[in-house]
Every structure is written in structure tokens, then in C-alpha cells.
Scaffold this motif. Structure first.
Motif, mmCIF file in Angstrom:
data_model
loop_
_atom_site.group_PDB
_atom_site.id
_atom_site.type_symbol
_atom_site.label_atom_id
_atom_site.label_comp_id
_atom_site.label_asym_id
_atom_site.label_seq_id
_atom_site.Cartn_x
_atom_site.Cartn_y
_atom_site.Cartn_z
ATOM 1 N N GLY A 5 0.792 -1.228 0.000
ATOM 2 C CA GLY A 5 0.000 0.000 0.000
ATOM 3 C C GLY A 5 0.819 1.269 0.000
ATOM 4 N N GLU A 6 2.135 1.159 -0.193
ATOM 5 C CA GLU A 6 3.014 2.329 -0.206
ATOM 6 C C GLU A 6 3.099 2.879 -1.628
ATOM 7 O OE1 GLU A 6 6.097 0.727 3.236
ATOM 8 O OE2 GLU A 6 6.381 0.148 1.138
ATOM 9 N N THR A 7 3.038 4.207 -1.748
ATOM 10 C CA THR A 7 3.093 4.837 -3.064
ATOM 11 C C THR A 7 4.471 5.432 -3.312
ATOM 12 O OG1 THR A 7 2.238 6.923 -2.171
ATOM 13 C CG2 THR A 7 0.636 5.380 -3.110
ATOM 14 N N ARG A 17 -8.282 6.151 -7.871
ATOM 15 C CA ARG A 17 -8.962 4.858 -7.867
ATOM 16 C C ARG A 17 -8.043 3.709 -8.263
ATOM 17 N NH1 ARG A 17 -14.907 5.968 -10.667
ATOM 18 N NH2 ARG A 17 -15.753 7.312 -9.031
ATOM 19 N N THR A 18 -7.234 3.928 -9.298
ATOM 20 C CA THR A 18 -6.402 2.839 -9.806
ATOM 21 C C THR A 18 -4.971 3.329 -10.040
ATOM 22 O OG1 THR A 18 -7.041 3.343 -12.107
ATOM 23 C CG2 THR A 18 -8.339 1.675 -10.934
ATOM 24 N N TYR A 19 -4.051 2.401 -9.884
ATOM 25 C CA TYR A 19 -2.622 2.653 -10.124
ATOM 26 C C TYR A 19 -2.142 1.705 -11.206
ATOM 27 C CZ TYR A 19 -2.674 5.364 -5.787
ATOM 28 O OH TYR A 19 -2.945 6.301 -4.820
ATOM 29 N N PRO A 20 -1.091 2.065 -11.959
ATOM 30 C CA PRO A 20 -0.341 3.338 -11.905
ATOM 31 C C PRO A 20 -1.217 4.509 -12.339
ATOM 32 C CG PRO A 20 0.427 1.959 -13.720
ATOM 33 C CD PRO A 20 -0.580 1.153 -12.987
ATOM 34 N N HIS A 21 -0.799 5.715 -11.884
ATOM 35 C CA HIS A 21 -1.631 6.900 -12.072
ATOM 36 C C HIS A 21 -0.765 8.099 -12.453
ATOM 37 C CE1 HIS A 21 -4.988 9.611 -11.540
ATOM 38 N NE2 HIS A 21 -4.291 10.340 -10.693
ATOM 39 N N VAL A 22 -1.342 8.985 -13.277
ATOM 40 C CA VAL A 22 -0.715 10.264 -13.623
ATOM 41 C C VAL A 22 -1.544 11.375 -12.982
ATOM 42 C CG1 VAL A 22 -0.058 11.866 -15.461
ATOM 43 C CG2 VAL A 22 0.223 9.400 -15.796
#
Length: 330
Positions: free
Chosen positions: A14-16, A58-63
Motif C-alpha cells: 500500500g506504499e506509493t 482509484r487505480t494505479y499506476p496513475h498520472v
């Protein structure tokens, strides 16, 4: 074709993490219009989306990047053609949808507005979501009777993005502007934008037992919320209005209904995310006319994609002054 983008990823724990990557056009989301992005900005929501997400992503990967300005590269919609200059703010772009922290973006045509005459794409992002929101707030106050002869206007969070633009516009329109700040080092900056009075945050940041105080403000653009908004409501003149645009001081409102009942005070909620197209065009036209470009340019803090992780952390701590304008091609 490849292009650079700030990609935020989340691991199994859960780490970004956020880093600039080279990605392919095929990874762009579905949409009607592909835009070559020139500039974006750094907003509070961007800080959340670069970091833990704040429940927005909501979803990863993300910009991330909740706004951008650039040039249409391809369009399947007749309203836009290659070469058109456009601006995007809102519509949960940069939150649910991939946003402006990239050299290309693909979005729905309904989310775009034409770049106003007299503004460059850099100007548009010096304004950005924050400036657009400030203009919506001022328009709402005017629609509820605010005029320069009614008395002083308070701007809370005045050194931030919304507050900076609101201060500059109001002063240009002839209003007496009082700016609230908790950073004494920003006083000269706020006065250069047109603030005639500086209100230290500690003077107005806590509630008092009295539901009404002396009638002081004819209007207010409030980017703080919480206890400060509750305090301001009790200081409004009869029939005055507060345009609420943010909650940096908290979402709770520890207020009473007394200012509304005894002074006819109006609390106006300002949403810039889902604003109808006609309102967007009107606000951008007003910005092109009523925001002095020399004041706008004085607010700019230049940035590049690689600077965004640090700037995202800084804006969440209230440490960004004015407008951080991101040149995605730098």
C-alpha cells in the motif's frame, strides 16, 4: 511515440512512489482529444494524489495533475482541431482520470475550454484551478450584491493559490482587500498583489463564544474553512456573503445559525470541478480581463516534472506561495 510523465505507483504493502518515466502513447486512456501539454500546476489535491492518494485515486499506476493547458494534437470531436490551444480544469482529471503531469493527455472534449484571447498557456496555468476557483468565488459574491462601495473584502489563506489570485483580482477591481496569513514573511508579497491590510491568522483562527462580533467584512473568499470560517461568519456585515472554496483548516464548521438569521449572511459553496461549460467560459473570459498579468507573473514559482514529489509534500504542509507552474517539457 513516447513521452515523459510523472507516474505514481502503489506496491502490495500500500506504499506509493512517484517518479518521472518514459511511456508509450498506447498507455493513454480513452478520450476524444489528445493534447500536447505545455504546462500544469500544483494544487492541494495534486499533493494528495502524488502521495497517499487521499482517497482520490482509484487505480494505479496513475498520472496526477488536475489541470493543464496545451495544444490539440488529435481530435475526434468537431469542436476542436489540431493546433487549437485549450485549457482543462476539473472533471476529476488527475484524480480518477490520468491528468496533466505528462507531456501528453487524452481526455473527453466536453472537459476542455478554448484558451481565452490574451492569455498564453503558461498564463492559463499560472491561473490554473486555483485562479479559476477564485474567479468563480468573486463572480458568486458579485451575483449576491458585492461591490467596492460596500466595504472591505476578506481573503483567507491569502498567500496560497486561490488567495493570491483572489487578492489580485479584487484589488484590481477597486476593492479594499484584507488578507489573512499565518506566514509573516508573505506580507510584502500580499501587499504587492494589492492587499491593503494583513490579518495575522492567530487573530481570526479560533472561534469565540459570541455568535456575532462587529460588522467588519462586506464579503469574504474563504479557502480555510473550519474554525476560521465560523469566526468570519460572525464578523460579516448585514447581507454580506462568504464564498467557501476550501477546507485547509478542517471540514467541520463549529458555527451557529445566528449570523444567517440576524444578519442575513449568505454562505456560498463554490464547486469548480463539475462546473457547466458556459460558467467555465465566462470565468475564463473574466480572468483574461480582470487579472493583471504583471501581478499574475509575480506569483509564479517555476517547476519541472522532477520537482513534483517535493512540491506535493510542500503544498500539503502549506509551504507553497503563489502559483507553482509546471513546465512538463523542461
Amino acid at each position: 511515440m513516447t513521452f515523459k510523465a510523472l507516474i505514481v505507483e502503489k506496491n502490495e504493502a500500500g506504499e506509493t512512489s512517484a517518479a518521472v518515466q518514459e511511456i508509450d502513447d498506447s498507455r493513454l486512456p480513452d478520450g476524444d482529444v489528445t493534447v500536447r501539454v505545455d504546462y500544469s500546476t500544483v494544487n492541494y489535491k495534486d499533493g494528495l494524489c502524488i502521495g497517499p492518494g487521499g482517497g482520490l485515486v482509484r487505480t494505479y499506476p496513475h498520472v496526477p495533475g488536475i489541470d493543464f493547458a496545451g495544444t490539440v494534437e488529435q481530435s475526434e470531436d468537431p469542436r476542436y482541431k489540431a493546433g487549437d490551444k485549450v485549457v482543462l480544469t476539473g472533471w476529476r482529471v488527475g484524480e480518477v482520470w490520468w491528468g496533466g503531469y505528462a507531456q501528453k493527455a487524452r481526455v473527453k472534449a466536453d472537459w476542455l475550454v478554448p484558451l481565452p484571447t490574451g492569455l498564453t498557456t503558461r498564463d492559463a496555468m499560472a491561473i490554473g484551478t486555483a485562479g479559476f476557483t477564485a474567479m468563480l468565488a468573486i463572480m458568486a459574491l458579485e451575483d449576491h450584491g458585492l461591490a467596492p462601495d460596500k466595504g472591505p473584502v476578506l481573503v483567507t489563506g491569502a498567500a496560497g493559490g486561490v488567495g493570491s489570485v483572489a487578492t489580485a483580482i479584487l484589488a484590481h477591481l477597486g476593492y479594499e482587500v484584507a488578507g489573512v496569513t499565518g506566514r509573516p514573511e508573505t506580507e510584502d508579497y500580499l501587499k504587492s498583489l494589492g492587499a491593503s491590510r494583513i490579518v495575522p491568522r492567530e487573530e481570526i483562527g479560533e472561534t469565540v463564544k459570541r455568535p456575532l462580533e462587529s460588522e467588519t467584512w462586506a464579503g469574504c473568499v474563504d479557502a480555510v474553512g473550519g474554525a476560521m470560517l465560523a469566526r468570519v461568519l460572525g464578523q460579516m456585515k448585514y447581507g454580506g456573503s462568504v464564498a467557501a472554496v476550501g477546507l485547509a483548516g478542517g471540514a467541520a464548521l463549529p458555527a451557529t445559525v445566528v449570523p444567517f438569521l440576524l444578519r442575513g449572511v449568505n454562505l456560498l459553496g463554490i464547486d469548480s470541478v463539475m462546473r457547466p461549460y458556459e460558467d467555465r467560459v465566462r470565468a475564463w473570459e473574466r480572468l483574461a480581463k480582470d487579472l493583471p498579468l504583471d501581478k499574475l507573473h509575480a506569483m509564479i514559482q517555476p517547476a519541472a516534472l522532477a520537482d513534483l514529489p517535493e512540491l506535493g509534500r510542500a503544498i500539503l504542509k502549506g509551504q507553497v506561495k503563489g502559483r507553482a507552474v509546471v513546465d512538463v517539457n523542461a
